[in-house]
Write a protein that holds these residues in place. Structure first.
Motif, PDB file in Angstrom:
ATOM      1  N   ALA A  76      51.674  46.853  67.773  1.00  0.00           N
ATOM      2  CA  ALA A  76      52.332  47.885  66.949  1.00  0.00           C
ATOM      3  C   ALA A  76      52.565  49.155  67.762  1.00  0.00           C
ATOM      4  CB  ALA A  76      51.491  48.181  65.707  1.00  0.00           C
ATOM      5  N   LEU A  77      51.603  49.521  68.585  1.00  0.00           N
ATOM      6  CA  LEU A  77      51.756  50.735  69.403  1.00  0.00           C
ATOM      7  C   LEU A  77      52.781  50.543  70.513  1.00  0.00           C
ATOM      8  CD1 LEU A  77      48.076  52.012  69.600  1.00  0.00           C
ATOM      9  CD2 LEU A  77      50.052  53.355  68.846  1.00  0.00           C
ATOM     10  N   THR A  78      52.833  49.336  71.071  1.00  0.00           N
ATOM     11  CA  THR A  78      53.825  49.045  72.112  1.00  0.00           C
ATOM     12  C   THR A  78      55.225  49.161  71.521  1.00  0.00           C
ATOM     13  OG1 THR A  78      52.249  47.570  73.188  1.00  0.00           O
ATOM     14  CG2 THR A  78      54.571  47.324  73.809  1.00  0.00           C
ATOM     15  N   ASP A  79      55.385  48.629  70.342  1.00  0.00           N
ATOM     16  CA  ASP A  79      56.670  48.697  69.652  1.00  0.00           C
ATOM     17  C   ASP A  79      57.047  50.149  69.337  1.00  0.00           C
ATOM     18  OD1 ASP A  79      58.846  47.361  68.419  1.00  0.00           O
ATOM     19  OD2 ASP A  79      57.963  47.864  66.464  1.00  0.00           O
ATOM     20  N   ALA A  80      56.056  50.929  68.882  1.00  0.00           N
ATOM     21  CA  ALA A  80      56.341  52.306  68.448  1.00  0.00           C
ATOM     22  C   ALA A  80      56.607  53.237  69.617  1.00  0.00           C
ATOM     23  CB  ALA A  80      55.157  52.835  67.627  1.00  0.00           C
ATOM     24  N   SER A  81      55.922  53.020  70.733  1.00  0.00           N
ATOM     25  CA  SER A  81      56.031  54.003  71.811  1.00  0.00           C
ATOM     26  C   SER A  81      57.189  53.704  72.763  1.00  0.00           C
ATOM     27  CB  SER A  81      54.715  54.105  72.581  1.00  0.00           C
ATOM     28  OG  SER A  81      54.344  52.855  73.107  1.00  0.00           O
TER      29      SER A  81
END
Ligand SMILES: [Zn+2]
Length: 471
Positions: A76-81
Motif C-alpha cells: 500500500a505504501l509503495t503504491d501511495a508513494s
C-alpha cells in the motif's frame, strides 16, 4: 502621501516579521482544496482498509496475521508513494501472546428461595491480552463483587482463594469517551495484580465500554512482577450486569473460568515505513502514522486500520496533486501498540540514534470517525501561532487545536527527539462500542468520515511542512 506609504510598508514588514507560521495565503486554501478533492473522489483509504480487514484481518503481534499485514503495508505504501518514494521495514522485538483457544465462563448461584434452586448462566468473556490462562481444567471459585479499588482495600481479607469481579462502570458524564476509558481502564490494566496481591485466583473485569450489546472487549493487562500472575478476562456488559445483580446484597455465587492464554518468547516484527524526501530539508522529518497490529476478536478496522490507511492516504494525496514537500514526510505503520508499545519506542530511539531532526509526530488512533480537532503538544505561544490555520481546516471539520499530545506510538518522539507530537481527535461517541471487540469490523467504518479524517491530516501535514511551528 509619503508618510502613508511608509506607514504601509512598516505595517507590511511587521506582518511578515511576526512569524512565518502565521502567514497563510489564498494558495493554501486552494492547495488544501486539491488535497480534499483527490481524497474525496479518488481516495484509496477505504479500499485499502477493505483489503486490510477482509484479506488480512486480525493481526496481533507475532501472529501470522501481523506478517501478512506487513506485506500489505509495504504494497500500500509503495503504491501511495510512487516512484519518488522509499518503503522499508524497521525491525523490532515484540511480545508474542496467544489466546490459545476458546475462552469460557459461567456462574452459578442460588436464587435465595427455600428450597434453594441453583441457577447457571454462561458469561461472554475474552481473556485479557498478556494474561496467563487457567489451563484446560479451568478454575472454579466463589466470586467477590468489587466496585472500585477502595472497596478492594477495605475487603482485602475476603479475597484469598476467590475470583475478583471488578464492576467499575464507564462514567457517562464524561462527554469525551476517552476520558471515561482513561478512568476505567486501570481496572483492566492493574486490577489483576492488585487482586493477586490479596490472594485472588482469577479476575473478571467489566468490559471497557458503555454500548448496548454484550460483546466483551479485550485489551492488555500489566502484571506487577511482585505478585502471582493470575488469569483475567473481560465480561460483556449485559453479562456483567447479570453477574452483579446475582451478587448484590451479598449473595454467594461461584464462577467457572477456562482460558488457554499464554505468552510465547519475544519475536521479530517490523514497523513499516514509507517516505518521500524533502526538497529543502531532506534531513528533517514529519511523521504521520497509525498502528498496524490489532486485537484478535475482529478485523481491527477502527483500531487502528483506520489510522493506517488515513496516514497512507496523506502520502498518496500529496503525491497525487504533485506537491513537493520541503521536509521528508514519513508514514509509519507502527508494530505492537496494543500489547507492548515496542514499535513506537523503537522508531523514536532509532531516530535519536541516527541524529534525525523531527518537527512533528502525528498519529491517528482514535477511530476513523468524523474529525473534530487535533491535539498538539505545543506551548500557548505556539498554539497562538498555529491558531489561524483553523480557518483552513474548518471547511473539512476540524475546528479546534487542543493543547495536549499524541497517543502512545508518537509520544516517545517528544522525550527522545524533542518533536511536537499530536493526534487526530475524531468524534468519540461510538469508538468504545467497538474497541477491542468482535464488532471492530469494516462494516462499522463510514467511508466518508474516514476520508475526512485523512483530508484534515493531509492539510495539517502540508501546513507544518510549509510553515513549521514558528520556533
Ligand atoms: Zn489503537
Amino acid at each position: 502621501m509619503v508618510l502613508k506609504l511608509l506607514k504601509g510598508s512598516i505595517l507590511l514588514f511587521l506582518l511578515v516579521d511576526f512569524g512565518a507560521a502565521t502567514a497563510q495565503t489564498a494558495d493554501d486554501s486552494v492547495l488544501i482544496r486539491r488535497l480534499a478533492d483527490t481524497i474525496l473522489t479518488d481516495g484509496k483509504a477505504y479500499g485499502n482498509l477493505s483489503v486490510l480487514t477482509k484479506k488480512v484481518g486480525a493481526r496481533l503481534s507475532g501472529s501470522a496475521g501481523y506478517y501478512k499485514a506487513e506485506k500489505w503495508g509495504v504494497a500500500a505504501l509503495t503504491d501511495a508513494s510512487g516512484s519518488a518514494g522509499k518503503v522499508y521495514l524497521q525491525e523490532c522485538m515484540v511480545p508474542h501472546w496467544v489466546r490459545g483457544g476458546k475462552d469460557e465462563a459461567f456462574f452459578e448461584w442460588s436464587d435465595g428461595r427455600r428450597p434453594a434452586k441453583g441457577v447457571r448462566k454462561s458469561l461472554d468473556i475474552l481473556a485479557l491480552g498478556n494474561s496467563v490462562g487457567t489451563g484446560p481444567a479451568g478454575v472454579t471459585a466463589q466470586v467477590v463483587l468489587i466496585h472500585d479499588f477502595d472497596e478492594l482495600e477495605r475487603r482485602k481479607d475476603e479475597i484469598k482463594g476467590k475470583i475478583v469481579f471488578y464492576n467499575y462502570k464507564f462514567n457517562p458524564l464524561f462527554i469525551e469517551t476517552f476520558k471515561a476509558y482513561g478512568d476505567a481502564v486501570r481496572y483492566r490494566a492493574l486490577g489483576p495484580s492488585r487482586a493477586a496481591r490479596y490472594g485472588a485466583v482469577a479476575v473478571l473485569v467489566r468490559t471497557m465500554g458503555e454500548g448496548v450489546d454484550n460483546n466483551p472487549h479485550t485489551g492488555a493487562l500489566m502484571y506487577n512482577d511482585s505478585f502471582p500472575k493470575i488469569p483475567a478476562a473481560a465480561v460483556g456488559l449485559r453479562d456483567a450486569d447479570a453477574l452483579a445483580a446475582a451478587l448484590e446484597g451479598g449473595r454467594n455465587a461461584s464462577v467457572f473460568l477456562r482460558t488457554m492464554a499464554h505468552m510465547l518468547p519475544d519475536t521479530v516484527a517490523h514497523n513499516v515505513i514509507g517516505e518521500i524526501r524533502g526538497s529543502e530539508f531532506p534531513d528533517q522529518y514529519i511523521t504521520v502514522g497509525g498502528h498496524l497490529d490489532s486485537w484478535d476478536p475482529a478485523e481491527g478496522a477502527q483500531d487502528d486500520g483506520a489510522g493506517c490507511v488515513q496516514s497512507i492516504e496523506v502520502l498518496r494525496a500529496l503525491q497525487a496533486i504533485g506537491y513537493q514537500p520541503r521536509h521528508t514526510i514519513r508514514v509509519v505503520l507502527f508494530a505492537n501498540e496494543e500489547n507492548g508499545g515496542r514499535g513506537g519506542r523503537k522508531y523514536a530511539s532509532a531516530a535519536k540514534e541516527a541524529g534525525e531532526k523531527h518537527l512533528l509526530g502525528l498519529e491517528s488512533d482514535a477511530g476513523g470517525f468524523t474529525p473534530r480537532a487535533f491535539s498538539l503538544g505545543l506551548s500557548d505561544t505556539q498554539l497562538a501561532v498555529v491558531h489561524p490555520w483553523l480557518t483552513l481546516l474548518q471547511p473539512y471539520g476540524v475546528y479546534e487545536f487542543v493543547k495536549g499530545g499524541g497517543g502512545s506510538d508518537v509520544s516517545p518522539m517528544k522525550p527522545e527527539l524533542g518533536a511536537v507530537v499530536g493526534e487526530l481527535l475524531p468524534d468519540s461517541q461510538r469508538y468504545f462500542d467497538l474497541h477491542h471487540s468482535r464488532a471492530d469490523v469494516l462494516e462499522n467504518v463510514n467511508k466518508r468520515e474516514l476520508e475526512l479524517g485523512a483530508v484534515n491530516m493531509a492539510a495539517l501535514i502540508y501546513l507544518v511542512d510549509k510553515y513549521g511551528f514558528g520556533q
